[in-house]
Design a protein around this motif. Structure first.
Motif, PDB file in Angstrom:
ATOM      1  N   ASP A 193      17.359  29.421  77.301  1.00  0.00           N
ATOM      2  CA  ASP A 193      17.696  28.218  77.759  1.00  0.00           C
ATOM      3  C   ASP A 193      17.601  27.398  79.040  1.00  0.00           C
ATOM      4  OD1 ASP A 193      18.506  25.650  76.330  1.00  0.00           O
ATOM      5  OD2 ASP A 193      20.447  25.998  77.038  1.00  0.00           O
ATOM      6  N   ASN A 194      17.492  28.331  80.032  1.00  0.00           N
ATOM      7  CA  ASN A 194      17.504  27.734  81.483  1.00  0.00           C
ATOM      8  C   ASN A 194      16.246  27.531  81.998  1.00  0.00           C
ATOM      9  OD1 ASN A 194      17.131  30.725  81.337  1.00  0.00           O
ATOM     10  ND2 ASN A 194      17.033  30.899  83.502  1.00  0.00           N
ATOM     11  N   PHE A 195      15.090  27.470  80.717  1.00  0.00           N
ATOM     12  CA  PHE A 195      13.757  27.056  81.184  1.00  0.00           C
ATOM     13  C   PHE A 195      13.968  25.546  80.859  1.00  0.00           C
ATOM     14  CE2 PHE A 195      13.240  31.307  81.885  1.00  0.00           C
ATOM     15  CZ  PHE A 195      11.854  31.461  82.882  1.00  0.00           C
ATOM     16  N   VAL A 196      13.288  24.500  81.539  1.00  0.00           N
ATOM     17  CA  VAL A 196      13.234  23.188  81.216  1.00  0.00           C
ATOM     18  C   VAL A 196      11.779  22.747  81.520  1.00  0.00           C
ATOM     19  CG1 VAL A 196      14.285  20.956  81.727  1.00  0.00           C
ATOM     20  CG2 VAL A 196      15.485  23.349  82.375  1.00  0.00           C
ATOM     21  N   ARG A 197      11.177  22.085  80.626  1.00  0.00           N
ATOM     22  CA  ARG A 197      10.004  21.277  80.681  1.00  0.00           C
ATOM     23  C   ARG A 197      10.165  20.058  81.310  1.00  0.00           C
ATOM     24  NH1 ARG A 197       5.027  21.103  76.087  1.00  0.00           N
ATOM     25  NH2 ARG A 197       3.641  20.559  77.570  1.00  0.00           N
ATOM     26  N   CYS A 198       9.426  19.892  82.422  1.00  0.00           N
ATOM     27  CA  CYS A 198       9.552  18.521  83.258  1.00  0.00           C
ATOM     28  C   CYS A 198       8.391  17.804  83.437  1.00  0.00           C
ATOM     29  CB  CYS A 198      10.045  19.059  84.754  1.00  0.00           C
ATOM     30  SG  CYS A 198       8.862  20.163  85.649  1.00  0.00           S
ATOM     31  N   SER A 199       7.332  18.389  82.788  1.00  0.00           N
ATOM     32  CA  SER A 199       5.925  17.417  82.459  1.00  0.00           C
ATOM     33  C   SER A 199       5.143  18.091  81.514  1.00  0.00           C
ATOM     34  CB  SER A 199       5.261  17.464  83.904  1.00  0.00           C
ATOM     35  OG  SER A 199       4.648  18.397  84.315  1.00  0.00           O
ATOM     36  N   SER A 200       4.042  17.494  81.216  1.00  0.00           N
ATOM     37  CA  SER A 200       3.185  18.212  80.437  1.00  0.00           C
ATOM     38  C   SER A 200       2.475  19.379  80.617  1.00  0.00           C
ATOM     39  CB  SER A 200       2.073  17.159  79.926  1.00  0.00           C
ATOM     40  OG  SER A 200       1.266  16.757  81.165  1.00  0.00           O
ATOM     41  N   TYR A 212      16.698  18.150  93.483  1.00  0.00           N
ATOM     42  CA  TYR A 212      15.804  17.382  92.774  1.00  0.00           C
ATOM     43  C   TYR A 212      16.212  15.695  92.724  1.00  0.00           C
ATOM     44  CZ  TYR A 212      19.892  17.183  89.446  1.00  0.00           C
ATOM     45  OH  TYR A 212      21.450  16.909  89.033  1.00  0.00           O
ATOM     46  N   THR A 213      15.386  15.078  92.418  1.00  0.00           N
ATOM     47  CA  THR A 213      15.709  13.606  92.493  1.00  0.00           C
ATOM     48  C   THR A 213      15.161  13.311  90.785  1.00  0.00           C
ATOM     49  OG1 THR A 213      13.497  12.915  93.184  1.00  0.00           O
ATOM     50  CG2 THR A 213      15.101  13.479  94.974  1.00  0.00           C
ATOM     51  N   HIS A 214      15.274  11.969  90.676  1.00  0.00           N
ATOM     52  CA  HIS A 214      14.881  11.435  89.307  1.00  0.00           C
ATOM     53  C   HIS A 214      13.182  11.494  89.278  1.00  0.00           C
ATOM     54  CE1 HIS A 214      18.687   9.900  88.263  1.00  0.00           C
ATOM     55  NE2 HIS A 214      18.930   9.079  89.587  1.00  0.00           N
ATOM     56  N   GLN A 215      12.395  11.572  90.349  1.00  0.00           N
ATOM     57  CA  GLN A 215      10.935  11.891  90.096  1.00  0.00           C
ATOM     58  C   GLN A 215      10.633  13.088  90.554  1.00  0.00           C
ATOM     59  OE1 GLN A 215      12.291   9.074  92.184  1.00  0.00           O
ATOM     60  NE2 GLN A 215      12.393   7.830  90.337  1.00  0.00           N
ATOM     61  N   MET A 216      11.314  13.808  91.349  1.00  0.00           N
ATOM     62  CA  MET A 216      10.738  15.084  91.701  1.00  0.00           C
ATOM     63  C   MET A 216      11.973  16.389  92.018  1.00  0.00           C
ATOM     64  SD  MET A 216       7.776  16.151  93.548  1.00  0.00           S
ATOM     65  CE  MET A 216       7.116  14.598  94.162  1.00  0.00           C
ATOM     66  N   ILE A 217      11.049  17.553  91.667  1.00  0.00           N
ATOM     67  CA  ILE A 217      12.152  18.790  91.740  1.00  0.00           C
ATOM     68  C   ILE A 217      11.359  19.702  92.784  1.00  0.00           C
ATOM     69  CG2 ILE A 217      12.593  21.012  90.795  1.00  0.00           C
ATOM     70  CD1 ILE A 217      12.329  19.713  87.907  1.00  0.00           C
ATOM     71  N   ILE A 227       8.373  14.922  87.913  1.00  0.00           N
ATOM     72  CA  ILE A 227       8.926  15.078  86.607  1.00  0.00           C
ATOM     73  C   ILE A 227       8.349  13.804  85.804  1.00  0.00           C
ATOM     74  CG2 ILE A 227      11.031  14.352  85.241  1.00  0.00           C
ATOM     75  CD1 ILE A 227      12.798  15.360  87.903  1.00  0.00           C
ATOM     76  N   GLY A 228       7.539  14.345  84.658  1.00  0.00           N
ATOM     77  CA  GLY A 228       7.163  13.090  83.970  1.00  0.00           C
ATOM     78  C   GLY A 228       8.130  12.402  83.424  1.00  0.00           C
ATOM     79  N   ARG A 229       7.650  11.045  83.186  1.00  0.00           N
ATOM     80  CA  ARG A 229       8.684  10.112  82.731  1.00  0.00           C
ATOM     81  C   ARG A 229       9.129  10.224  80.990  1.00  0.00           C
ATOM     82  NH1 ARG A 229       6.158   3.972  82.775  1.00  0.00           N
ATOM     83  NH2 ARG A 229       6.085   4.761  84.847  1.00  0.00           N
ATOM     84  N   LYS A 230       8.216  10.836  80.534  1.00  0.00           N
ATOM     85  CA  LYS A 230       8.483  11.414  79.089  1.00  0.00           C
ATOM     86  C   LYS A 230       9.664  12.253  78.981  1.00  0.00           C
ATOM     87  CE  LYS A 230       6.662  13.814  75.053  1.00  0.00           C
ATOM     88  NZ  LYS A 230       5.341  14.443  74.420  1.00  0.00           N
ATOM     89  N   TYR A 231       9.847  13.135  80.019  1.00  0.00           N
ATOM     90  CA  TYR A 231      11.094  14.478  80.064  1.00  0.00           C
ATOM     91  C   TYR A 231      11.882  13.939  81.063  1.00  0.00           C
ATOM     92  CZ  TYR A 231       6.715  16.658  78.212  1.00  0.00           C
ATOM     93  OH  TYR A 231       5.519  17.103  77.545  1.00  0.00           O
ATOM     94  N   SER A 232      11.956  12.901  81.580  1.00  0.00           N
ATOM     95  CA  SER A 232      13.123  12.602  82.781  1.00  0.00           C
ATOM     96  C   SER A 232      14.551  12.711  82.151  1.00  0.00           C
ATOM     97  CB  SER A 232      12.954  11.343  83.312  1.00  0.00           C
ATOM     98  OG  SER A 232      12.776  10.297  82.210  1.00  0.00           O
ATOM     99  N   ASP A 233      14.738  12.103  80.677  1.00  0.00           N
ATOM    100  CA  ASP A 233      16.033  12.200  80.267  1.00  0.00           C
ATOM    101  C   ASP A 233      16.571  13.596  79.887  1.00  0.00           C
ATOM    102  OD1 ASP A 233      16.226   9.782  80.317  1.00  0.00           O
ATOM    103  OD2 ASP A 233      15.721   8.962  78.260  1.00  0.00           O
ATOM    104  N   VAL A 234      15.816  14.486  79.386  1.00  0.00           N
ATOM    105  CA  VAL A 234      15.973  15.956  79.176  1.00  0.00           C
ATOM    106  C   VAL A 234      16.216  16.754  80.536  1.00  0.00           C
ATOM    107  CG1 VAL A 234      15.351  18.113  78.173  1.00  0.00           C
ATOM    108  CG2 VAL A 234      14.571  16.093  77.066  1.00  0.00           C
ATOM    109  N   MET A 235      15.416  16.532  81.437  1.00  0.00           N
ATOM    110  CA  MET A 235      15.540  17.083  82.885  1.00  0.00           C
ATOM    111  C   MET A 235      16.841  16.580  83.539  1.00  0.00           C
ATOM    112  SD  MET A 235      12.952  19.017  83.582  1.00  0.00           S
ATOM    113  CE  MET A 235      13.650  19.259  85.417  1.00  0.00           C
ATOM    114  N   LYS A 236      17.318  15.509  83.475  1.00  0.00           N
ATOM    115  CA  LYS A 236      18.608  14.940  84.067  1.00  0.00           C
ATOM    116  C   LYS A 236      19.700  15.677  83.191  1.00  0.00           C
ATOM    117  CE  LYS A 236      21.224  10.788  84.949  1.00  0.00           C
ATOM    118  NZ  LYS A 236      21.226   9.384  84.722  1.00  0.00           N
ATOM    119  N   SER A 237      19.798  15.876  81.905  1.00  0.00           N
ATOM    120  CA  SER A 237      20.711  16.386  81.495  1.00  0.00           C
ATOM    121  C   SER A 237      20.992  17.801  81.640  1.00  0.00           C
ATOM    122  CB  SER A 237      20.774  16.149  79.902  1.00  0.00           C
ATOM    123  OG  SER A 237      19.612  16.967  79.427  1.00  0.00           O
ATOM    124  N   LYS A 238      19.738  18.642  81.827  1.00  0.00           N
ATOM    125  CA  LYS A 238      19.978  19.955  81.870  1.00  0.00           C
ATOM    126  C   LYS A 238      20.011  20.287  83.367  1.00  0.00           C
ATOM    127  CE  LYS A 238      17.474  21.681  77.991  1.00  0.00           C
ATOM    128  NZ  LYS A 238      17.111  22.993  77.471  1.00  0.00           N
TER     129      LYS A 238
END
Length: 243
Positions: A193-200, A212-217, A227-238
């Motif tokens: 679970d500690n692996f997170v998809r941040c873009s396609s 990290y920021t909202h756009q970059m890790i 960070i891809g726009r599609k994945y930003s919410d999941v990235m933020k929560s994780k």
């Protein structure tokens, strides 16, 4: 998918063990949707080990083979080639000259007397392997070879063209890259679970995220990942759970 291998002293005994397990799969005692079972001879197992194609999660083997060969020596080879494999000795007898504790195994049982224990043990191993805690290792395939990677050493995974690259941390100064032809969506199922998809095209291990920021890790090796726009919410929560 959990892969079970069975190797016995002859084809008849191998078929008997496979039939025992498959009958329990039909009865739903063993998870039939996420399990494959394959029969082996001692020679075919050795060839798989030599060619780095051995990729079983559970391996059930006899202790006594022909010409003085034995299951303990086989298990030791499996221990070395596939340390995450769970070995079960399922045998007609335990020879006095063998020390089964020379190899790592999860159980040793006698055929006929302990058939129920074999089914119960196998079922519990499958359940554990399918759980999140079991995902400490991942098997990748490239150029007909099978490589087992420790997930704790994977910094990030990147899709580059048609090739998926695993960036492994060897030490502070050295990194290594492994390759596989497999989509990230499929790889994600085998990761903890500690692996997170941040873009396609990128999956990161959050244990190696430096900031990290909202756009970059920014990873601990200095690599920046968008960070891809599609994945930003999941990235933020994780990533909010980072310590």
């Amino acid at each position: 998918m959990v892969k079970i291998g069975v190797c016995d002293v002859n084809e008849d005994e191998t078929r008997r063990t496979v039939y025992l397990l498959e009958s329990q799969m039909k009865n739903d005692v063993i998870d039939k949707d996420n399990v494959t079972i394959a029969s082996h001879t001692l020679e075919s197992v050795m060839l798989d080990l030599d060619d780095q194609r051995f990729d079983y999660d559970i391996f059930i083997t006899e202790l006594s083979f022909y010409n003085g060969r034995n299951g303990v020596e086989l298990a030791k080879r499996i221990n070395k080639a596939a340390p995450s494999c769970n070995i079960i000795f399922y045998t007609n007898k335990i020879p006095n000259e063998l020390d089964i504790y020379e190899s790592r195994h999860v159980n040793c049982m006698l055929k006929g007397r302990h058939d129920g224990r074999l089914v119960m043990t196998t079922g519990r191993l499958i359940e554990a392997l399918m759980s999140e805690k079991s995902k400490a290792f991942i098997k990748i395939r490239f150029d007909r070879n099978i490589i087992i990677l420790d997930c704790r050493e994977i910094m990030y995974i990147r899709l580059e063209g048609r090739v998926t690259k695993f960036y492994i941390v060897m030490n502070e100064k050295e990194k290594k890259i492994f390759y596989e032809y497999r989509p990230l969506s499929e790889i994600m199922k085998d990761l903890p679970d500690n692996f997170v998809r941040c873009s396609s095209s990128v999956v990161v291990n959050r244990d190696y995220v430096y900031m990290y920021t909202h756009q970059m890790i920014t990873m601990k090796d200095g690599r920046e990942v968008k960070i891809g726009r599609k994945y930003s919410d999941v990235m933020k929560s994780k990533l909010l759970n980072l310590k």
